[in-house]
Design a protein around this motif. Structure first.
Motif, PDB file in Angstrom:
ATOM      1  N   ILE A   8      33.688  33.911  33.834  1.00 56.13           N
ATOM      2  CA  ILE A   8      34.302  34.295  35.114  1.00 56.13           C
ATOM      3  C   ILE A   8      35.570  35.099  34.858  1.00 56.13           C
ATOM      4  O   ILE A   8      35.839  36.109  35.521  1.00 56.13           O
ATOM      5  CB  ILE A   8      34.617  33.044  35.956  1.00 56.13           C
ATOM      6  N   CYS A   9      36.341  34.647  33.884  1.00 51.55           N
ATOM      7  CA  CYS A   9      37.589  35.330  33.539  1.00 51.55           C
ATOM      8  C   CYS A   9      37.311  36.766  33.103  1.00 51.55           C
ATOM      9  O   CYS A   9      38.006  37.701  33.513  1.00 51.55           O
ATOM     10  CB  CYS A   9      38.301  34.563  32.428  1.00 51.55           C
ATOM     11  N   ASN A  10      36.278  36.954  32.291  1.00 50.53           N
ATOM     12  CA  ASN A  10      35.928  38.299  31.815  1.00 50.53           C
ATOM     13  C   ASN A  10      35.521  39.206  32.971  1.00 50.53           C
ATOM     14  O   ASN A  10      35.846  40.399  32.991  1.00 50.53           O
ATOM     15  CB  ASN A  10      34.800  38.219  30.790  1.00 50.53           C
ATOM     16  N   MET A  11      34.813  38.643  33.937  1.00 48.52           N
ATOM     17  CA  MET A  11      34.362  39.441  35.079  1.00 48.52           C
ATOM     18  C   MET A  11      35.526  39.863  35.975  1.00 48.52           C
ATOM     19  O   MET A  11      35.497  40.932  36.587  1.00 48.52           O
ATOM     20  CB  MET A  11      33.338  38.646  35.903  1.00 48.52           C
ATOM     21  N   LEU A  12      36.565  39.021  36.040  1.00 48.52           N
ATOM     22  CA  LEU A  12      37.677  39.309  36.947  1.00 48.52           C
ATOM     23  C   LEU A  12      38.809  40.088  36.293  1.00 48.52           C
ATOM     24  O   LEU A  12      39.641  40.675  36.988  1.00 48.52           O
ATOM     25  CB  LEU A  12      38.238  37.996  37.512  1.00 48.52           C
ATOM     26  N   GLY A  14      40.975  42.800  35.087  1.00 50.02           N
ATOM     27  CA  GLY A  14      41.051  44.215  35.443  1.00 50.02           C
ATOM     28  C   GLY A  14      40.412  44.551  36.776  1.00 50.02           C
ATOM     29  O   GLY A  14      40.450  45.703  37.215  1.00 50.02           O
ATOM     30  N   ASN A  15      39.824  43.564  37.421  1.00 55.72           N
ATOM     31  CA  ASN A  15      39.151  43.782  38.712  1.00 55.72           C
ATOM     32  C   ASN A  15      40.028  43.194  39.818  1.00 55.72           C
ATOM     33  O   ASN A  15      39.846  42.065  40.256  1.00 55.72           O
ATOM     34  CB  ASN A  15      37.775  43.112  38.691  1.00 55.72           C
ATOM     35  N   MET A  16      40.993  43.965  40.286  1.00 56.92           N
ATOM     36  CA  MET A  16      41.958  43.463  41.254  1.00 56.92           C
ATOM     37  C   MET A  16      41.301  43.058  42.566  1.00 56.92           C
ATOM     38  O   MET A  16      41.628  42.020  43.148  1.00 56.92           O
ATOM     39  CB  MET A  16      43.028  44.532  41.511  1.00 56.92           C
ATOM     40  N   ALA A  17      40.365  43.869  43.018  1.00 57.85           N
ATOM     41  CA  ALA A  17      39.694  43.564  44.288  1.00 57.85           C
ATOM     42  C   ALA A  17      38.902  42.267  44.173  1.00 57.85           C
ATOM     43  O   ALA A  17      38.934  41.409  45.067  1.00 57.85           O
ATOM     44  CB  ALA A  17      38.779  44.714  44.684  1.00 57.85           C
ATOM     45  N   GLY A  18      38.198  42.119  43.047  1.00 53.44           N
ATOM     46  CA  GLY A  18      37.415  40.908  42.835  1.00 53.44           C
ATOM     47  C   GLY A  18      38.295  39.681  42.691  1.00 53.44           C
ATOM     48  O   GLY A  18      37.998  38.617  43.244  1.00 53.44           O
ATOM     49  N   SER A  19      39.394  39.821  41.944  1.00 53.01           N
ATOM     50  CA  SER A  19      40.318  38.704  41.750  1.00 53.01           C
ATOM     51  C   SER A  19      40.904  38.245  43.078  1.00 53.01           C
ATOM     52  O   SER A  19      41.007  37.047  43.352  1.00 53.01           O
ATOM     53  CB  SER A  19      41.450  39.115  40.804  1.00 53.01           C
ATOM     54  N   LYS A  20      41.268  39.203  43.903  1.00 51.41           N
ATOM     55  CA  LYS A  20      41.867  38.881  45.197  1.00 51.41           C
ATOM     56  C   LYS A  20      40.883  38.145  46.091  1.00 51.41           C
ATOM     57  O   LYS A  20      41.227  37.142  46.731  1.00 51.41           O
ATOM     58  CB  LYS A  20      42.332  40.174  45.868  1.00 51.41           C
ATOM     59  N   LEU A  21      39.644  38.630  46.108  1.00 46.49           N
ATOM     60  CA  LEU A  21      38.613  38.017  46.937  1.00 46.49           C
ATOM     61  C   LEU A  21      38.309  36.590  46.482  1.00 46.49           C
ATOM     62  O   LEU A  21      38.270  35.653  47.286  1.00 46.49           O
ATOM     63  CB  LEU A  21      37.342  38.869  46.895  1.00 46.49           C
ATOM     64  N   VAL A  22      38.110  36.435  45.180  1.00 49.91           N
ATOM     65  CA  VAL A  22      37.771  35.121  44.621  1.00 49.91           C
ATOM     66  C   VAL A  22      38.923  34.136  44.797  1.00 49.91           C
ATOM     67  O   VAL A  22      38.726  32.977  45.173  1.00 49.91           O
ATOM     68  CB  VAL A  22      37.393  35.258  43.132  1.00 49.91           C
ATOM     69  N   ILE A  59      46.723  35.771  39.533  1.00 46.34           N
ATOM     70  CA  ILE A  59      47.985  35.867  40.277  1.00 46.34           C
ATOM     71  C   ILE A  59      48.975  36.858  39.679  1.00 46.34           C
ATOM     72  O   ILE A  59      49.966  37.204  40.329  1.00 46.34           O
ATOM     73  CB  ILE A  59      48.672  34.489  40.367  1.00 46.34           C
ATOM     74  N   ARG A  60      48.721  37.321  38.479  1.00 40.89           N
ATOM     75  CA  ARG A  60      49.699  38.171  37.789  1.00 40.89           C
ATOM     76  C   ARG A  60      50.044  39.408  38.612  1.00 40.89           C
ATOM     77  O   ARG A  60      49.175  40.121  39.102  1.00 40.89           O
ATOM     78  CB  ARG A  60      49.169  38.580  36.421  1.00 40.89           C
ATOM     79  N   ASN A  61      51.347  39.615  38.785  1.00 42.98           N
ATOM     80  CA  ASN A  61      51.880  40.794  39.482  1.00 42.98           C
ATOM     81  C   ASN A  61      51.395  40.917  40.924  1.00 42.98           C
ATOM     82  O   ASN A  61      51.359  42.018  41.477  1.00 42.98           O
ATOM     83  CB  ASN A  61      51.539  42.079  38.716  1.00 42.98           C
TER      84      ASN A  61
END
Length: 367
Positions: A8-12, A14-22, A59-61
């Motif tokens: 899951i970490c690898n998928m998220l 660099g993927n800001m949109a995905g990280s935010k959604l998840v 949550i970074r930045n």
């Protein structure tokens, strides 16, 4: 579990949109989000590392996602688990998981969430000091000391400074309560160990030393921020609280009871900083009878050391300088003091010397 979390970490990453959604979904859905706080509680460093990396990447930045975390029930559960891990690993600060946990808490503090986190954890702990709160204060203290010299850190806004000021008074009162329990126990010939069986004694001591040191550091800064903080300390009547603490520590010493090491040193340091170039505080410490207790600290004590070879006596001398400067009333108190007796120390006895008081002066003669 570790492999799944890493995936899951690898998928998220660099993927800001995905990280935010998840992240929003995890914080909204307690059932989903609780999985990760449970993973943090597992006794497996690999799983904990993967989970912390995942949280940090989310949550970074991101001020928005940090805000969501500290206000969500799921996020609070994660924070409790992370702070528990930091407490467990604090003796091994080179541990990768300690670094990751520190980075997460540090990121939240950077966005001004120290007070929010503190209050939330305190509310879930029956308002008692505990290891999680102490660790949170340790992270804050570390960040303040690592900040560029001479300025109040950007992450310390009005709310955070006010919280630090309030903690000085709150923790002083708690420490005084504990020491009074010890003194009363001695007077009633009770076992001291039974008196000290108070759950948060150790945590109160650690947190108080940190808060006293942090407050002194903030008062020595050169920018306008230190003036704002000083007024908060004055408003909270911290001078009185710290003087009472110092008096209680002195009573403990006189009764040959072990006090809280370092408290006298850090109390004297803070009192000296408060009285620096401030007539109000100079007069206040005289009015509450604090000058004699400061004067009594002009001695060397093994229990109150300070790094860089500066000891309690040096802090007391500096504090007296700040208290007496351009204040004739305070100077008069010192001038009126008269020696009452010559104290025979173990060192003098070992050297075969005896101290005597002759016409107001201490004389040494062979024993």
């Amino acid at each position: 579990m570790q492999i799944g979390t890493q995936a899951i970490c690898n998928m998220l990453t660099g993927n800001m949109a995905g990280s935010k959604l998840v992240w929003k979904e995890w914080m909204r859905d307690a059932d989903r989000g609780s999985v990760y706080s449970e993973l943090l509680a597992i006794n497996d460093d690999g799983v904990i590392m993967a989970t912390m990396i995942l949280i940090l990447n989310c949550i970074r930045n991101s001020e928005e996602l940090c805000q969501i975390m500290v206000n969500a029930k799921t996020g609070v559960a994660m924070l409790n688990s992370i702070l528990n891990d930091l407490e467990r690993l604090h003796s091994d600060e080179q541990n990768k998981n300690f670094e990751l946990g520190y980075a997460i808490i540090s990121q939240l503090i950077d966005y001004g969430h120290f007070t929010t986190i503190y209050k939330t954890i305190e509310n879930t702990s029956d308002n008692k000091m505990n290891g999680r709160l102490t660790m949170l204060i340790k992270v804050l203290d570390s960040k303040i000391h690592a900040y560029k010299e001479g300025e109040v850190p950007d992450f310390l806004g009005h709310t955070e400074l006010k919280k630090i000021s309030g903690l000085v008074r709150q923790l002083c009162q708690r420490a005084i309560f504990v020491m009074n329990q010890v003194i009363e126990g001695q007077q009633q010939e009770q076992e001291i160990s039974s008196v000290l069986e108070i759950d948060d004694v150790s945590e109160v001591y650690t947190a108080l030393v940190l808060i006293l040191q942090t407050s002194s550091t903030l008062l020595t800064l050169n920018d306008q921020g230190h003036t704002v903080f000083k007024e908060m300390l004055i408003e909270d009547d911290v001078l009185k609280s710290v003087t009472d603490l110092l008096t209680c520590c002195e009573t403990m010493d006189q009764k040959k009871q072990p006090g809280f090491n370092y408290l006298k040193r850090d109390s004297v340091r803070l009192l000296g900083a408060l009285c620096h170039e401030d007539r109000r505080m100079q007069d206040k410490i005289r009015e509450i009878g604090g000058i004699p207790i400061i004067l009594a600290q002009c001695k060397i004590e093994d229990a109150n050391p300070c790094k860089y070879s500066i000891y309690l006596r040096e802090y007391a001398i500096l504090a007296l300088r700040n208290i007496l400067k351009d204040n004739h009333e305070n100077q008069a108190i010192i001038a009126e003091l008269e020696p009452k007796e010559a104290v025979q120390t173990d060192e003098l006895t070992e050297m075969g010397l005896k101290a005597k008081l002759v016409n107001g002066e201490v004389k040494l003669e062979k024993a």
